[in-house]
Design an enzyme around this catalytic site. Structure first.
Site, PDB file in Angstrom:
ATOM      1  N   MET A  22     -71.012  42.364   7.946  1.00 34.78           N
ATOM      2  CA  MET A  22     -70.750  41.218   8.818  1.00 34.78           C
ATOM      3  C   MET A  22     -72.017  40.730   9.507  1.00 34.78           C
ATOM      4  SD  MET A  22     -67.572  40.273   8.703  1.00 34.78           S
ATOM      5  CE  MET A  22     -65.982  40.880   8.112  1.00 34.78           C
ATOM      6  N   HIS A 139     -76.474  40.505  13.291  1.00 37.25           N
ATOM      7  CA  HIS A 139     -75.039  40.704  13.162  1.00 37.25           C
ATOM      8  C   HIS A 139     -74.267  39.504  13.698  1.00 37.25           C
ATOM      9  CE1 HIS A 139     -71.164  42.761  13.104  1.00 37.25           C
ATOM     10  NE2 HIS A 139     -71.749  43.710  12.391  1.00 37.25           N
ATOM     11  N   HIS A 140     -73.159  39.209  13.022  1.00 29.26           N
ATOM     12  CA  HIS A 140     -72.339  38.067  13.418  1.00 29.26           C
ATOM     13  C   HIS A 140     -71.695  38.266  14.781  1.00 29.26           C
ATOM     14  CE1 HIS A 140     -70.751  34.240  12.412  1.00 29.26           C
ATOM     15  NE2 HIS A 140     -70.729  34.420  11.117  1.00 29.26           N
ATOM     16  N   ALA A 141     -71.609  39.509  15.246  1.00 26.48           N
ATOM     17  CA  ALA A 141     -71.075  39.736  16.586  1.00 26.48           C
ATOM     18  C   ALA A 141     -72.018  39.207  17.657  1.00 26.48           C
ATOM     19  CB  ALA A 141     -70.824  41.232  16.807  1.00 26.48           C
ATOM     20  N   ASN A 323     -70.441  33.388  19.017  1.00 25.63           N
ATOM     21  CA  ASN A 323     -69.764  32.707  17.922  1.00 25.63           C
ATOM     22  C   ASN A 323     -68.918  31.572  18.456  1.00 25.63           C
ATOM     23  OD1 ASN A 323     -70.299  34.455  15.392  1.00 25.63           O
ATOM     24  ND2 ASN A 323     -69.781  35.942  16.981  1.00 25.63           N
TER      25      ASN A 323
END
Length: 340
Positions: A22, A139-141, A323
């Site tokens: 991710m 990281h997408h977090a 995000n």
């Protein structure tokens, strides 16, 4: 002390596995200034590493504990190891784009270490034409693709003679409030949020649970519309194909590039957007590929398309980190010989 993580951001940690990484990545190619070479670029990298200055966003490390009721949160790494996060790579001869993309493919495949802040940057030299590349994955977090590109762009200048620009991992000269993270927490059981308000950990965990629960009605409505084929951002009518199989960890990507002006001209000629042109290119490539394999489904392929939900910001300001996007299901019209 932990800062709360939004449900949307924590979903990227909860959904990650070896088969489903991710993180997002970006690759940029650069030409050294006139008269400079690989040695000068490495000297710039070494100088930035010596400063050991890291932006607050890139000091954030994901963690969860009993105090947060098992919810993911962010803590600040005050002793970050830049030698782990910033690396130097060189291409094997002949150092062409094929060799560059093969290296980046391998670099992109590995999971980020959750015991550290979730990002890496690689300076890649050895291109035969004298250029060098910067590959960064995060990281997408932490951020979505739009934020990641803004992060990299903030360290760049159109003036090739300008020096002393911050490295991509360093704080900006003028730190934006939306990207600041308090690193010194009080000792009274609270932490200061990025907007200055005190947050107690149990309360933050409750708010995270409420946020997750709040997603359920919207998700149920979306699934119901898709199930009854009433349109919306989700489709359950994608045909079976050689692409609709379980995803494994052993996979690679290939890349091509086109001048943005060429895409703009095509979009203008057809009264469309650049996004329309890109989707049409993907549709044509998939149709030709699957048709050559005699594996083209009768029904059209359905693509999941991410859509940025960020509001426009004033020039010179960055949007918030994290995000902020949605997804739409798009009919690629691969069942048509000529979608136009």
């Amino acid at each position: 002390m932990l800062l709360p993580m939004s449900p949307a951001d924590s979903m990227f940690l909860l959904g990650e596995s070896r088969e489903h990484p991710m993180h997002v990545g970006g690759l940029a190619l650069f030409a050294p200034p006139e008269g400079a070479g690989a040695r000068d670029v490495r000297a710039m990298l070494d100088a930035a590493l010596t400063r050991a200055d890291v932006a607050p966003l890139l000091r954030k490390r994901a963690r969860r504990s009993l105090a947060s009721l098992g919810q993911w949160g962010w803590e600040t790494d005050k002793d970050i190891d830049l030698g782990h996060h910033v690396r130097h790579d060189a291409l094997p001869a002949p150092g062409g784009l094929a060799e560059l993309l093969e290296l980046v493919s391998r670099l992109h495949a590995g999971l980020l270490d959750r015991g550290r802040p979730l990002w890496e940057m690689h300076l890649i030299e050895g291109l035969a034409d004298g250029r060098f590349a910067v590959y960064m994955k995060i990281h997408h977090a932490l951020v979505d693709g739009v934020s990641a590109m803004k992060l990299l762009r903030s360290a760049l200048s159109e003036d090739s003679d300008l020096r002393e620009m911050p490295a991509p991992w360093e704080p900006l000269v003028r730190e934006r409030p939306s990207l600041t993270l308090v690193t010194d927490a009080p000792d009274d059981g609270t932490v200061e949020g990025s907007r200055g308000g005190p947050l107690d950990l149990p309360g933050a965990a409750v708010r995270a649970v409420r946020g997750a629960v709040g997603l359920l009605p919207a998700l149920a409505t979306t699934v119901d519309r898709a199930w009854h084929e009433r349109g919306g951002s989700l489709s359950l009518a994608a045909p079976k194909s050689i692409l609709n199989v379980q995803i494994g960890g052993a996979r690679r990507f290939a890349a091509r590039s086109w001048p943005i002006e060429r895409l703009r001209l095509v979009a203008k000629a057809d009264d469309a957007t650049i996004n329309d042109v890109v989707l049409a290119m993907c549709s044509g490539a998939l149709r030709n590929y699957m048709d050559d394999l005699d594996a083209l489904p009768v029904d059209p392929l359905i693509a999941m398309v991410p859509v940025s939900l960020r509001r426009a910001v004033e020039e010179g300001q960055e949007g918030k980190a994290g995000n902020d996007f949605g997804v739409l299901s798009c009919n690629l019209a691969t069942h048509l010989d000529d979608p136009a």
